[in-house]
Design a protein around this motif. Sequence first.
Motif, PDB file in Angstrom:
ATOM      1  N   ARG A 171     -21.531  -9.653 -19.508  1.00 33.55           N
ATOM      2  CA  ARG A 171     -21.553  -8.905 -18.519  1.00 33.55           C
ATOM      3  C   ARG A 171     -21.972  -7.381 -18.690  1.00 33.55           C
ATOM      4  O   ARG A 171     -21.734  -7.116 -20.143  1.00 33.55           O
ATOM      5  CB  ARG A 171     -20.541  -8.924 -17.354  1.00 33.55           C
ATOM      6  CG  ARG A 171     -19.370  -8.038 -18.083  1.00 33.55           C
ATOM      7  CD  ARG A 171     -17.905  -8.306 -17.039  1.00 33.55           C
ATOM      8  NE  ARG A 171     -16.906  -7.389 -17.432  1.00 33.55           N
ATOM      9  CZ  ARG A 171     -16.111  -7.694 -18.529  1.00 33.55           C
ATOM     10  NH1 ARG A 171     -16.331  -8.793 -19.111  1.00 33.55           N
ATOM     11  NH2 ARG A 171     -15.178  -6.878 -18.866  1.00 33.55           N
ATOM     12  N   LEU A 172     -22.452  -6.612 -18.027  1.00 36.69           N
ATOM     13  CA  LEU A 172     -22.703  -5.488 -18.401  1.00 36.69           C
ATOM     14  C   LEU A 172     -21.367  -4.558 -18.560  1.00 36.69           C
ATOM     15  O   LEU A 172     -20.336  -4.887 -17.684  1.00 36.69           O
ATOM     16  CB  LEU A 172     -23.853  -4.632 -17.290  1.00 36.69           C
ATOM     17  CG  LEU A 172     -25.084  -4.875 -17.519  1.00 36.69           C
ATOM     18  CD1 LEU A 172     -25.727  -4.149 -16.295  1.00 36.69           C
ATOM     19  CD2 LEU A 172     -25.709  -4.406 -18.621  1.00 36.69           C
ATOM     20  N   PRO A 173     -20.912  -3.703 -19.274  1.00 38.05           N
ATOM     21  CA  PRO A 173     -19.868  -2.760 -19.284  1.00 38.05           C
ATOM     22  C   PRO A 173     -19.626  -2.046 -18.159  1.00 38.05           C
ATOM     23  O   PRO A 173     -20.802  -1.575 -17.685  1.00 38.05           O
ATOM     24  CB  PRO A 173     -19.852  -1.948 -20.504  1.00 38.05           C
ATOM     25  CG  PRO A 173     -21.283  -1.793 -20.850  1.00 38.05           C
ATOM     26  CD  PRO A 173     -22.003  -3.105 -20.477  1.00 38.05           C
ATOM     27  N   SER A 174     -18.483  -1.703 -17.671  1.00 39.17           N
ATOM     28  CA  SER A 174     -18.399  -0.775 -16.499  1.00 39.17           C
ATOM     29  C   SER A 174     -18.812   0.943 -16.947  1.00 39.17           C
ATOM     30  O   SER A 174     -19.186   1.425 -16.229  1.00 39.17           O
ATOM     31  CB  SER A 174     -16.823  -0.863 -15.863  1.00 39.17           C
ATOM     32  OG  SER A 174     -16.128  -0.397 -17.152  1.00 39.17           O
ATOM     33  N   ARG A 175     -18.334   0.943 -18.280  1.00 37.26           N
ATOM     34  CA  ARG A 175     -18.965   2.269 -18.984  1.00 37.26           C
ATOM     35  C   ARG A 175     -18.987   2.234 -20.279  1.00 37.26           C
ATOM     36  O   ARG A 175     -18.179   1.339 -21.001  1.00 37.26           O
ATOM     37  CB  ARG A 175     -17.728   3.323 -18.542  1.00 37.26           C
ATOM     38  CG  ARG A 175     -16.304   3.180 -18.876  1.00 37.26           C
ATOM     39  CD  ARG A 175     -15.317   4.311 -18.329  1.00 37.26           C
ATOM     40  NE  ARG A 175     -15.050   3.991 -16.813  1.00 37.26           N
ATOM     41  CZ  ARG A 175     -15.322   4.579 -16.004  1.00 37.26           C
ATOM     42  NH1 ARG A 175     -16.018   5.915 -16.287  1.00 37.26           N
ATOM     43  NH2 ARG A 175     -14.873   4.327 -14.681  1.00 37.26           N
ATOM     44  N   VAL A 176     -19.654   3.118 -20.692  1.00 39.64           N
ATOM     45  CA  VAL A 176     -19.711   3.201 -22.246  1.00 39.64           C
ATOM     46  C   VAL A 176     -19.551   4.506 -22.582  1.00 39.64           C
ATOM     47  O   VAL A 176     -20.070   5.654 -22.024  1.00 39.64           O
ATOM     48  CB  VAL A 176     -21.096   2.869 -22.846  1.00 39.64           C
ATOM     49  CG1 VAL A 176     -21.351   2.763 -24.394  1.00 39.64           C
ATOM     50  CG2 VAL A 176     -21.686   1.411 -22.297  1.00 39.64           C
ATOM     51  N   VAL A 177     -18.773   4.930 -23.758  1.00 40.08           N
ATOM     52  CA  VAL A 177     -18.365   6.095 -24.314  1.00 40.08           C
ATOM     53  C   VAL A 177     -19.155   6.246 -25.534  1.00 40.08           C
ATOM     54  O   VAL A 177     -18.744   5.513 -26.411  1.00 40.08           O
ATOM     55  CB  VAL A 177     -16.829   6.176 -24.352  1.00 40.08           C
ATOM     56  CG1 VAL A 177     -16.449   7.656 -24.760  1.00 40.08           C
ATOM     57  CG2 VAL A 177     -16.040   5.747 -23.080  1.00 40.08           C
ATOM     58  N   ASP A 195     -26.633  -0.327 -14.920  1.00 41.88           N
ATOM     59  CA  ASP A 195     -25.286  -0.216 -14.252  1.00 41.88           C
ATOM     60  C   ASP A 195     -24.165   0.320 -14.483  1.00 41.88           C
ATOM     61  O   ASP A 195     -23.042   0.356 -13.750  1.00 41.88           O
ATOM     62  CB  ASP A 195     -25.158  -1.634 -13.098  1.00 41.88           C
ATOM     63  CG  ASP A 195     -26.436  -1.891 -12.686  1.00 41.88           C
ATOM     64  OD1 ASP A 195     -27.117  -1.360 -11.960  1.00 41.88           O
ATOM     65  OD2 ASP A 195     -26.518  -3.302 -12.447  1.00 41.88           O
ATOM     66  N   SER A 196     -23.983   0.827 -15.668  1.00 41.04           N
ATOM     67  CA  SER A 196     -22.840   1.098 -16.550  1.00 41.04           C
ATOM     68  C   SER A 196     -22.700   2.776 -16.514  1.00 41.04           C
ATOM     69  O   SER A 196     -23.848   3.478 -16.761  1.00 41.04           O
ATOM     70  CB  SER A 196     -22.936   0.591 -17.887  1.00 41.04           C
ATOM     71  OG  SER A 196     -23.000  -0.573 -18.114  1.00 41.04           O
ATOM     72  N   VAL A 294     -10.986   5.136 -18.941  1.00 46.62           N
ATOM     73  CA  VAL A 294     -10.853   4.083 -19.500  1.00 46.62           C
ATOM     74  C   VAL A 294     -10.454   2.902 -18.579  1.00 46.62           C
ATOM     75  O   VAL A 294      -9.230   2.949 -18.029  1.00 46.62           O
ATOM     76  CB  VAL A 294     -10.069   3.907 -20.756  1.00 46.62           C
ATOM     77  CG1 VAL A 294     -10.019   2.556 -21.503  1.00 46.62           C
ATOM     78  CG2 VAL A 294     -10.672   5.130 -21.575  1.00 46.62           C
ATOM     79  N   ASP A 295     -11.155   1.753 -18.577  1.00 45.88           N
ATOM     80  CA  ASP A 295     -10.838   0.646 -17.606  1.00 45.88           C
ATOM     81  C   ASP A 295     -11.139  -0.652 -18.631  1.00 45.88           C
ATOM     82  O   ASP A 295     -11.399  -0.570 -19.674  1.00 45.88           O
ATOM     83  CB  ASP A 295     -11.476   0.658 -16.239  1.00 45.88           C
ATOM     84  CG  ASP A 295     -13.142   0.541 -16.470  1.00 45.88           C
ATOM     85  OD1 ASP A 295     -13.567   0.070 -17.433  1.00 45.88           O
ATOM     86  OD2 ASP A 295     -13.554   1.026 -15.413  1.00 45.88           O
ATOM     87  N   THR A 296     -10.804  -1.815 -17.927  1.00 47.80           N
ATOM     88  CA  THR A 296     -11.044  -2.913 -18.704  1.00 47.80           C
ATOM     89  C   THR A 296     -12.362  -3.221 -19.261  1.00 47.80           C
ATOM     90  O   THR A 296     -12.789  -4.178 -20.020  1.00 47.80           O
ATOM     91  CB  THR A 296     -10.441  -4.168 -17.986  1.00 47.80           C
ATOM     92  OG1 THR A 296     -10.911  -4.224 -16.881  1.00 47.80           O
ATOM     93  CG2 THR A 296      -8.877  -4.220 -17.875  1.00 47.80           C
TER      94      THR A 296
END
Length: 318
Positions: A171-177, A195-196, A294-296
Motif C-alpha cells: 500500500r502507499l505509506p501514510s508518510r515518508v520522512v 496520497d502520502s 510517526v505512525d505505523t
Amino acid sequence: MIRDDMRKPTREGVLAAAASIAELLPPTPLLPVEIGGVRCHVKAESLQPIGAFKIRGGWWRLSNLDEAEKKRGVVAVSSGNHAQGVAWAARRLGIAATIVMPRNAPQVKLDATRALGAEIVLYDRPGQDRDEVAAGIIAETGATLVHAFNDPWVIEGQGSAGVEIAAQLGRLPSRVVACCGGGGLSAGLALACPDSAIHVVEPQGWDMVGQSLAAGEVVRVGANPPATICDALQPDASAPMVLTVLQGRAGPGVAVTDEEVRTAQRFAFSKLNLVVEPGGAAALAAALAGKVPVDTGTVIMVTGGNTDAASFAQTLLG
C-alpha cells in the motif's frame, strides 16, 4: 507562485524509471523499526551498490540521453553521492563522466568516484563557484549537465524508491520522512506516493527547501552558514522545479542538529546493523527527536552510507 518552464517530472516518468531500475537492481530492504513505541519502517538506501539512493536518478537521466549526447559525455557537480550515481551509470552505459567535487569532500567519496572511472575536477568550498566550474567544462566539451536535483529525469529516478516502498508495504505509506539537500528525492517521492504526507529534513542552518516552501520562492543560504557534518546536504539553494512539485505536498520543513544526526547514526548501527553517513541519517534523526510524527504507515529514508571508518568510529564512541 513558484514557476518553472522546463520539462516537468511526472508520476508516469517515475513509474517508467522504477521499471528500468528494477531490471538492474534489486529493491533495497524495508526494515521494521520501533520509535517511541511505534512500529514503522526504514528504507535502507544506504545498501545500494554505490551506498546511496543517487544511483536511481543517475541511471534514469543517463539512460535517457540520445546517442549524440552520450558521445559528448556528462558533467555533474557533487560532494560524493550524486557523483557516484552518475559515474556508476556512465560506466555501465559507456559514457565519459566528469564530476566537479569540493576539495574537502570526504576522501571515501572521492576515492569511490575515481574507482568508477569518472574524471574528477576539484574546486575550493567555500571560495569557488562550483556551477561556474561545471559551466566552463560544458562550454569546452559540449557535455550534458546532470544536475543533482534540478532535472526532471533525476527527480523521476529518485522517486522510484517510493514505487518500491508501496510494493513492499502492499500500500502507499501514510508518510515518508526524507533526508533533503536540494529536494530531488522528496519531489520524486511526492510524485511516486501521491496520497502520502512528505516530510523534508535538512541540517540546521541549511534548511533551504523548508525556507523556500514557506516563502513561496527560492531562498538561498545566507552568508557564513553554520558548519554541518551532513556534507551531502549542503546545496546553496533548491530549484523552482523541485519546489513546484513539493508546494502543497510537503509538510513544514524540519531541521536537525549535528548531535541529533549522530544519535541517529548510533541508533541505525545498534538497532538496524546499518552504517549510515551523517546526511543519510537526517530523516531518522528527526523521527528519533520527535520533530516529525510517526505512525505505523511511516517510512523513514536512510539515504546514504558513505562514511569513512575513522569518523564513523568516533561517532559510535560518542
